[in-house]
Write a protein that holds these residues in place. Structure first.
Motif, PDB file in Angstrom:
ATOM      1  N   ARG A 238     -23.561   6.194  -4.309  1.00 53.48           N
ATOM      2  CA  ARG A 238     -23.578   5.561  -3.136  1.00 53.48           C
ATOM      3  C   ARG A 238     -25.001   5.880  -2.537  1.00 53.48           C
ATOM      4  NH1 ARG A 238     -18.379   6.601  -1.900  1.00 53.48           N
ATOM      5  NH2 ARG A 238     -19.109   8.535  -0.769  1.00 53.48           N
ATOM      6  N   GLN A 239     -25.359   7.207  -2.821  1.00 54.57           N
ATOM      7  CA  GLN A 239     -26.618   7.620  -2.219  1.00 54.57           C
ATOM      8  C   GLN A 239     -27.833   6.857  -2.843  1.00 54.57           C
ATOM      9  OE1 GLN A 239     -25.937  12.043  -2.757  1.00 54.57           O
ATOM     10  NE2 GLN A 239     -25.282  12.022  -0.767  1.00 54.57           N
ATOM     11  N   HIS A 240     -27.476   6.823  -4.310  1.00 49.54           N
ATOM     12  CA  HIS A 240     -28.766   6.177  -5.193  1.00 49.54           C
ATOM     13  C   HIS A 240     -28.781   4.671  -4.757  1.00 49.54           C
ATOM     14  CE1 HIS A 240     -31.035   5.503  -8.431  1.00 49.54           C
ATOM     15  NE2 HIS A 240     -30.165   4.499  -8.859  1.00 49.54           N
ATOM     16  N   SER A 241     -27.578   4.004  -4.650  1.00 48.18           N
ATOM     17  CA  SER A 241     -27.759   2.821  -4.245  1.00 48.18           C
ATOM     18  C   SER A 241     -28.347   2.513  -2.940  1.00 48.18           C
ATOM     19  CB  SER A 241     -26.315   2.084  -4.045  1.00 48.18           C
ATOM     20  OG  SER A 241     -26.333   0.918  -3.612  1.00 48.18           O
ATOM     21  N   THR A 242     -28.079   3.366  -1.618  1.00 47.11           N
ATOM     22  CA  THR A 242     -28.574   3.417  -0.651  1.00 47.11           C
ATOM     23  C   THR A 242     -30.240   3.467  -0.681  1.00 47.11           C
ATOM     24  OG1 THR A 242     -26.750   4.044   0.587  1.00 47.11           O
ATOM     25  CG2 THR A 242     -28.804   4.227   1.712  1.00 47.11           C
ATOM     26  N   PHE A 243     -30.627   4.732  -1.434  1.00 47.70           N
ATOM     27  CA  PHE A 243     -32.196   4.857  -1.690  1.00 47.70           C
ATOM     28  C   PHE A 243     -32.850   3.668  -2.303  1.00 47.70           C
ATOM     29  CE2 PHE A 243     -35.450   6.105  -4.829  1.00 47.70           C
ATOM     30  CZ  PHE A 243     -36.273   6.682  -3.786  1.00 47.70           C
ATOM     31  N   MET A 244     -32.184   3.074  -3.371  1.00 46.55           N
ATOM     32  CA  MET A 244     -32.776   1.813  -3.904  1.00 46.55           C
ATOM     33  C   MET A 244     -32.677   0.775  -2.852  1.00 46.55           C
ATOM     34  SD  MET A 244     -33.848   3.068  -6.672  1.00 46.55           S
ATOM     35  CE  MET A 244     -34.429   1.442  -7.546  1.00 46.55           C
ATOM     36  N   ASP A 245     -31.774   0.684  -2.269  1.00 49.99           N
ATOM     37  CA  ASP A 245     -31.906  -0.632  -1.095  1.00 49.99           C
ATOM     38  C   ASP A 245     -33.058  -0.405  -0.239  1.00 49.99           C
ATOM     39  OD1 ASP A 245     -29.626  -1.769  -2.044  1.00 49.99           O
ATOM     40  OD2 ASP A 245     -28.434  -1.076  -0.642  1.00 49.99           O
ATOM     41  N   LYS A 246     -33.302   0.889  -0.092  1.00 47.18           N
ATOM     42  CA  LYS A 246     -34.297   1.447   0.898  1.00 47.18           C
ATOM     43  C   LYS A 246     -36.078   0.784   0.186  1.00 47.18           C
ATOM     44  CE  LYS A 246     -32.378   4.640   3.903  1.00 47.18           C
ATOM     45  NZ  LYS A 246     -32.171   5.957   4.170  1.00 47.18           N
ATOM     46  N   VAL A 247     -35.971   1.254  -1.134  1.00 43.56           N
ATOM     47  CA  VAL A 247     -36.982   1.015  -1.973  1.00 43.56           C
ATOM     48  C   VAL A 247     -37.490  -0.584  -2.156  1.00 43.56           C
ATOM     49  CG1 VAL A 247     -37.958   1.221  -4.133  1.00 43.56           C
ATOM     50  CG2 VAL A 247     -36.981   3.178  -3.340  1.00 43.56           C
ATOM     51  N   ARG A 248     -36.023  -1.192  -2.235  1.00 49.23           N
ATOM     52  CA  ARG A 248     -36.362  -2.686  -2.238  1.00 49.23           C
ATOM     53  C   ARG A 248     -37.016  -3.129  -1.163  1.00 49.23           C
ATOM     54  NH1 ARG A 248     -31.325  -1.876  -4.489  1.00 49.23           N
ATOM     55  NH2 ARG A 248     -31.238  -2.137  -6.788  1.00 49.23           N
ATOM     56  N   ARG A 249     -36.312  -2.849   0.005  1.00 49.81           N
ATOM     57  CA  ARG A 249     -36.668  -3.366   1.598  1.00 49.81           C
ATOM     58  C   ARG A 249     -38.061  -2.976   1.505  1.00 49.81           C
ATOM     59  NH1 ARG A 249     -31.730  -1.758   3.242  1.00 49.81           N
ATOM     60  NH2 ARG A 249     -32.551   0.062   3.960  1.00 49.81           N
ATOM     61  N   TYR A 250     -38.639  -1.911   1.441  1.00 48.72           N
ATOM     62  CA  TYR A 250     -39.991  -1.294   1.490  1.00 48.72           C
ATOM     63  C   TYR A 250     -40.939  -2.276   0.563  1.00 48.72           C
ATOM     64  CZ  TYR A 250     -44.256   1.490   0.980  1.00 48.72           C
ATOM     65  OH  TYR A 250     -45.559   1.809   1.191  1.00 48.72           O
ATOM     66  N   ASN A 251     -40.587  -2.390  -0.828  1.00 49.76           N
ATOM     67  CA  ASN A 251     -41.433  -3.341  -1.644  1.00 49.76           C
ATOM     68  C   ASN A 251     -41.440  -4.686  -1.023  1.00 49.76           C
ATOM     69  OD1 ASN A 251     -42.172  -0.950  -3.195  1.00 49.76           O
ATOM     70  ND2 ASN A 251     -40.328  -1.596  -4.705  1.00 49.76           N
ATOM     71  N   ARG A 252     -40.517  -5.219  -0.536  1.00 53.46           N
ATOM     72  CA  ARG A 252     -40.544  -6.661  -0.075  1.00 53.46           C
ATOM     73  C   ARG A 252     -41.353  -6.393   1.390  1.00 53.46           C
ATOM     74  NH1 ARG A 252     -34.972  -6.971  -1.237  1.00 53.46           N
ATOM     75  NH2 ARG A 252     -34.397  -6.082   0.941  1.00 53.46           N
ATOM     76  N   GLN A 253     -41.241  -5.600   2.123  1.00 50.91           N
ATOM     77  CA  GLN A 253     -42.240  -5.670   3.298  1.00 50.91           C
ATOM     78  C   GLN A 253     -43.776  -5.350   2.947  1.00 50.91           C
ATOM     79  OE1 GLN A 253     -41.307  -6.370   6.381  1.00 50.91           O
ATOM     80  NE2 GLN A 253     -43.342  -6.277   6.866  1.00 50.91           N
ATOM     81  N   LEU A 254     -43.724  -4.367   1.846  1.00 50.05           N
ATOM     82  CA  LEU A 254     -45.255  -4.177   1.451  1.00 50.05           C
ATOM     83  C   LEU A 254     -45.797  -5.569   0.777  1.00 50.05           C
ATOM     84  CD1 LEU A 254     -47.352  -2.147   1.014  1.00 50.05           C
ATOM     85  CD2 LEU A 254     -46.547  -1.808  -1.382  1.00 50.05           C
ATOM     86  N   ALA A 255     -45.018  -6.253   0.107  1.00 46.97           N
ATOM     87  CA  ALA A 255     -45.698  -7.578  -0.442  1.00 46.97           C
ATOM     88  C   ALA A 255     -45.937  -8.450   0.682  1.00 46.97           C
ATOM     89  CB  ALA A 255     -44.616  -8.164  -1.408  1.00 46.97           C
ATOM     90  N   VAL A 256     -45.126  -8.765   1.526  1.00 46.67           N
ATOM     91  CA  VAL A 256     -45.328  -9.380   2.702  1.00 46.67           C
ATOM     92  C   VAL A 256     -46.658  -8.835   3.525  1.00 46.67           C
ATOM     93  CG1 VAL A 256     -44.601 -10.122   5.265  1.00 46.67           C
ATOM     94  CG2 VAL A 256     -43.099 -10.400   3.231  1.00 46.67           C
TER      95      VAL A 256
END
Length: 115
Positions: free
Chosen positions: A32-50
């Motif tokens: 769960r912790q790893h999944s939450t961390f990876m979700d945050k990384v994905r959101r950050y990467n999407r925002q960075l791309a935008v």
């Protein structure tokens, strides 16, 4: 399992079963912790791309050789991403190789990102 001797009586403890439950709980918590961390990384990467897609671009008008560590050497016609243009005379930019530094704003011209 583990055999425990207490005086004359022996008791067989269900050690493996308890450990297994603990490991399962630990694994699911870590997952769960790893999944939450990876979700945050994905959101950050999407925002960075935008942010990068919407970032201002500029084209270099003249060559400039950096004279201190925080400046960036630039070449005429090079395209840069403007990170900070709040200062009148110096802009913080990033070149296509990912190097960040300051350049004289008078050496650059802002252009449309689609250009």
């Amino acid at each position: 399992s583990f055999l425990y001797f207490s005086g004359l009586a022996s008791v067989q403890l269900p050690e493996r079963k308890l450990l297994s439950r603990f490991e399962d709980k630990l694994d699911s918590t870590e997952t769960r912790q790893h999944s939450t961390f990876m979700d945050k990384v994905r959101r950050y990467n999407r925002q960075l791309a935008v942010n990068l897609a919407m970032a201002e671009q500029c084209v270099v008008l003249y060559n400039y050789a950096a004279s201190v560590d925080n400046e960036l050497s630039i070449c005429k016609n090079e395209r840069l991403t403007v990170l900070d243009s709040s200062e009148k005379w110096w802009w913080q930019v990033k070149n296509e190789r990912g190097t960040v530094g300051y350049v004289p704003s008078t050496y650059c011209k802002k252009v449309n990102a689609a250009a």
